[in-house]
Design a protein around this motif. Sequence first.
Motif, PDB file in Angstrom:
ATOM      1  N   SER A  89       0.854  -1.188   0.000  1.00 15.96           N
ATOM      2  CA  SER A  89       0.000   0.000   0.000  1.00 15.96           C
ATOM      3  C   SER A  89       0.889   1.236   0.000  1.00 15.96           C
ATOM      4  O   SER A  89       1.938   1.255   0.657  1.00 15.96           O
ATOM      5  CB  SER A  89      -0.864   0.032   1.265  1.00 15.96           C
ATOM      6  OG  SER A  89      -1.843  -0.978   1.243  1.00 15.96           O
ATOM      7  N   SER A  90       0.435   2.267  -0.688  1.00 16.01           N
ATOM      8  CA  SER A  90       1.207   3.509  -0.716  1.00 16.01           C
ATOM      9  C   SER A  90       1.308   4.098   0.685  1.00 16.01           C
ATOM     10  O   SER A  90       0.323   4.168   1.420  1.00 16.01           O
ATOM     11  CB  SER A  90       0.518   4.511  -1.645  1.00 16.01           C
ATOM     12  OG  SER A  90       0.953   5.812  -1.316  1.00 16.01           O
ATOM     13  N   LEU A  91       2.517   4.546   1.025  1.00 14.91           N
ATOM     14  CA  LEU A  91       2.717   5.105   2.366  1.00 14.91           C
ATOM     15  C   LEU A  91       1.944   6.405   2.561  1.00 14.91           C
ATOM     16  O   LEU A  91       1.697   6.810   3.691  1.00 14.91           O
ATOM     17  CB  LEU A  91       4.214   5.338   2.617  1.00 14.91           C
ATOM     18  CG  LEU A  91       5.104   4.087   2.591  1.00 14.91           C
ATOM     19  CD1 LEU A  91       6.563   4.457   2.805  1.00 14.91           C
ATOM     20  CD2 LEU A  91       4.659   3.077   3.637  1.00 14.91           C
ATOM     21  N   SER A  92       1.586   7.063   1.467  1.00 21.53           N
ATOM     22  CA  SER A  92       0.854   8.334   1.611  1.00 21.53           C
ATOM     23  C   SER A  92      -0.624   8.190   1.229  1.00 21.53           C
ATOM     24  O   SER A  92      -1.311   9.178   1.037  1.00 21.53           O
ATOM     25  CB  SER A  92       1.510   9.423   0.756  1.00 21.53           C
ATOM     26  OG  SER A  92       1.480   9.041  -0.595  1.00 21.53           O
ATOM     27  N   SER A  93      -1.100   6.946   1.143  1.00 21.10           N
ATOM     28  CA  SER A  93      -2.478   6.721   0.673  1.00 21.10           C
ATOM     29  C   SER A  93      -3.524   7.329   1.602  1.00 21.10           C
ATOM     30  O   SER A  93      -3.325   7.437   2.813  1.00 21.10           O
ATOM     31  CB  SER A  93      -2.728   5.216   0.529  1.00 21.10           C
ATOM     32  OG  SER A  93      -2.299   4.523   1.681  1.00 21.10           O
ATOM     33  N   GLY A 123      -6.309   5.257   4.493  1.00 24.98           N
ATOM     34  CA  GLY A 123      -4.986   5.003   3.956  1.00 24.98           C
ATOM     35  C   GLY A 123      -3.904   5.160   5.019  1.00 24.98           C
ATOM     36  O   GLY A 123      -4.155   5.630   6.135  1.00 24.98           O
ATOM     37  N   LEU A 124      -2.687   4.758   4.651  1.00 19.89           N
ATOM     38  CA  LEU A 124      -1.576   4.911   5.601  1.00 19.89           C
ATOM     39  C   LEU A 124      -1.308   6.388   5.873  1.00 19.89           C
ATOM     40  O   LEU A 124      -0.964   6.762   6.999  1.00 19.89           O
ATOM     41  CB  LEU A 124      -0.328   4.221   5.051  1.00 19.89           C
ATOM     42  CG  LEU A 124      -0.466   2.697   4.899  1.00 19.89           C
ATOM     43  CD1 LEU A 124       0.753   2.110   4.211  1.00 19.89           C
ATOM     44  CD2 LEU A 124      -0.695   2.037   6.261  1.00 19.89           C
ATOM     45  N   GLY A 125      -1.496   7.222   4.844  1.00 20.52           N
ATOM     46  CA  GLY A 125      -1.339   8.665   5.048  1.00 20.52           C
ATOM     47  C   GLY A 125      -2.403   9.208   5.983  1.00 20.52           C
ATOM     48  O   GLY A 125      -2.121  10.049   6.852  1.00 20.52           O
ATOM     49  N   THR A 126      -3.643   8.719   5.820  1.00 24.93           N
ATOM     50  CA  THR A 126      -4.733   9.154   6.702  1.00 24.93           C
ATOM     51  C   THR A 126      -4.433   8.740   8.144  1.00 24.93           C
ATOM     52  O   THR A 126      -4.537   9.551   9.069  1.00 24.93           O
ATOM     53  CB  THR A 126      -6.075   8.495   6.272  1.00 24.93           C
ATOM     54  OG1 THR A 126      -6.190   8.537   4.860  1.00 24.93           O
ATOM     55  CG2 THR A 126      -7.253   9.167   6.931  1.00 24.93           C
ATOM     56  N   ILE A 127      -4.075   7.480   8.318  1.00 26.83           N
ATOM     57  CA  ILE A 127      -3.793   6.968   9.669  1.00 26.83           C
ATOM     58  C   ILE A 127      -2.656   7.769  10.305  1.00 26.83           C
ATOM     59  O   ILE A 127      -2.697   8.106  11.495  1.00 26.83           O
ATOM     60  CB  ILE A 127      -3.454   5.459   9.601  1.00 26.83           C
ATOM     61  CG1 ILE A 127      -4.694   4.659   9.186  1.00 26.83           C
ATOM     62  CG2 ILE A 127      -2.914   4.958  10.947  1.00 26.83           C
ATOM     63  CD1 ILE A 127      -4.418   3.203   8.825  1.00 26.83           C
ATOM     64  N   GLY A 128      -1.673   8.109   9.470  1.00 29.42           N
ATOM     65  CA  GLY A 128      -0.512   8.837   9.983  1.00 29.42           C
ATOM     66  C   GLY A 128      -0.826  10.246  10.471  1.00 29.42           C
ATOM     67  O   GLY A 128      -0.019  10.847  11.191  1.00 29.42           O
ATOM     68  N   THR A 129      -2.004  10.782  10.103  1.00 30.47           N
ATOM     69  CA  THR A 129      -2.349  12.121  10.595  1.00 30.47           C
ATOM     70  C   THR A 129      -2.855  12.096  12.046  1.00 30.47           C
ATOM     71  O   THR A 129      -2.974  13.152  12.664  1.00 30.47           O
ATOM     72  CB  THR A 129      -3.427  12.805   9.713  1.00 30.47           C
ATOM     73  OG1 THR A 129      -4.622  12.023   9.746  1.00 30.47           O
ATOM     74  CG2 THR A 129      -2.950  12.965   8.279  1.00 30.47           C
ATOM     75  N   ALA A 130      -3.170  10.915  12.564  1.00 34.13           N
ATOM     76  CA  ALA A 130      -3.593  10.846  13.974  1.00 34.13           C
ATOM     77  C   ALA A 130      -2.429  11.286  14.871  1.00 34.13           C
ATOM     78  O   ALA A 130      -1.263  10.997  14.572  1.00 34.13           O
ATOM     79  CB  ALA A 130      -4.027   9.427  14.327  1.00 34.13           C
ATOM     80  N   ARG A 131      -2.760  11.972  15.965  1.00 39.19           N
ATOM     81  CA  ARG A 131      -1.678  12.524  16.794  1.00 39.19           C
ATOM     82  C   ARG A 131      -0.934  11.448  17.568  1.00 39.19           C
ATOM     83  O   ARG A 131       0.241  11.579  17.867  1.00 39.19           O
ATOM     84  CB  ARG A 131      -2.252  13.577  17.741  1.00 39.19           C
ATOM     85  CG  ARG A 131      -2.397  14.910  17.031  1.00 39.19           C
ATOM     86  CD  ARG A 131      -3.273  15.869  17.782  1.00 39.19           C
ATOM     87  NE  ARG A 131      -4.379  16.233  16.887  1.00 39.19           N
ATOM     88  CZ  ARG A 131      -5.348  17.051  17.185  1.00 39.19           C
ATOM     89  NH1 ARG A 131      -5.394  17.621  18.376  1.00 39.19           N
ATOM     90  NH2 ARG A 131      -6.289  17.320  16.308  1.00 39.19           N
ATOM     91  N   HIS A 132      -1.635  10.370  17.934  1.00 43.16           N
ATOM     92  CA  HIS A 132      -0.988   9.289  18.674  1.00 43.16           C
ATOM     93  C   HIS A 132      -1.473   7.970  18.086  1.00 43.16           C
ATOM     94  O   HIS A 132      -2.685   7.733  17.996  1.00 43.16           O
ATOM     95  CB  HIS A 132      -1.368   9.398  20.168  1.00 43.16           C
ATOM     96  CG  HIS A 132      -0.641   8.437  21.055  1.00 43.16           C
ATOM     97  ND1 HIS A 132      -0.899   8.336  22.410  1.00 43.16           N
ATOM     98  CD2 HIS A 132       0.339   7.528  20.813  1.00 43.16           C
ATOM     99  CE1 HIS A 132      -0.113   7.412  22.948  1.00 43.16           C
ATOM    100  NE2 HIS A 132       0.650   6.914  22.014  1.00 43.16           N
ATOM    101  N   LEU A 133      -0.541   7.133  17.670  1.00 39.63           N
ATOM    102  CA  LEU A 133      -0.884   5.799  17.169  1.00 39.63           C
ATOM    103  C   LEU A 133      -0.581   4.776  18.254  1.00 39.63           C
ATOM    104  O   LEU A 133       0.525   4.767  18.803  1.00 39.63           O
ATOM    105  CB  LEU A 133      -0.062   5.458  15.919  1.00 39.63           C
ATOM    106  CG  LEU A 133      -0.231   6.368  14.698  1.00 39.63           C
ATOM    107  CD1 LEU A 133       0.661   5.880  13.551  1.00 39.63           C
ATOM    108  CD2 LEU A 133      -1.689   6.431  14.260  1.00 39.63           C
TER     109      LEU A 133
END
Length: 240
Positions: free
Chosen positions: A145-149, A182-192
């Motif tokens: 999956s694209s890392l910025s998806s 997407g991985l980009g969407t998930i990455g916008t969360a402040r804490h994973l």
Amino acid sequence: MEVVICESAEEIGRHVADVFAAVLRGPAPVIGLATGSSPLVAYQELIRRHREDGLSFAGTTAFLLDEYVGLPAGHPESYAAVIRRELTEHVDIDPADVHSPDGGAADLPAECARYDAAIGAAGGVHVQLLGIGTDGHIGFNEPMSSLSSRTRPKTLTQQTRDDNARFFGSVDEVPRHVLTQGLGTIGTARHLVMVATGTAKAEAVAAAVEGPLSARCPASILQWHQHATVFVDEAAASEL
Ligand code: GLP
């Protein structure tokens, strides 16, 4: 990234509940929820704290990671139904504030764009809970999956359909297509916050935590994130 090795799934559940409780006590909380077996102990702990300690979900907005495409409305294994059953119907969150992508939408790409925009309009997710697939997927972002998806339709691998067959009558009943943040969407969360238990997850956890940051292991995006916490038991940590 912080990796916390715990003695039991119950201890993982308590740690996750601590992180979520801190967000829930803040202003206008936005929480990211995951399905699968791994988060269940944490949800049970949150429900217990709601009932016994008065932990409130009032005013909270929740976004689910993903959804199957093509299940009949009201199917018990649709992720919208699962999260209601496992968490949200047991706490004081307004059902209208629990969001998931609509896998029955006529225009799936448009539904994905709408969902991604809704997360942004809510101000982004404060804390996102994640499980991990045996192939390293998070949400339904399969390897490569694209890392910025962003949120989009995806096709499941046979491995993931086999893994999830236990929730259906047979593997043939597991949908082939899904909508996932997407991985980009998930990455916008402040804490994973990622949770994993058992030896079946050990290889994926090792790739996520110690392997290269690579689309081959979507969960490796946690290495890039500025605030990621991984809670694992000894078995899931056994390849670290
Ligand atoms: C599914 C979900 C993921 C979840 C994964 C692992 O594929 N889409 O969000 O992390 O399963 O599930 P489990 O925790 O049941 O092993």
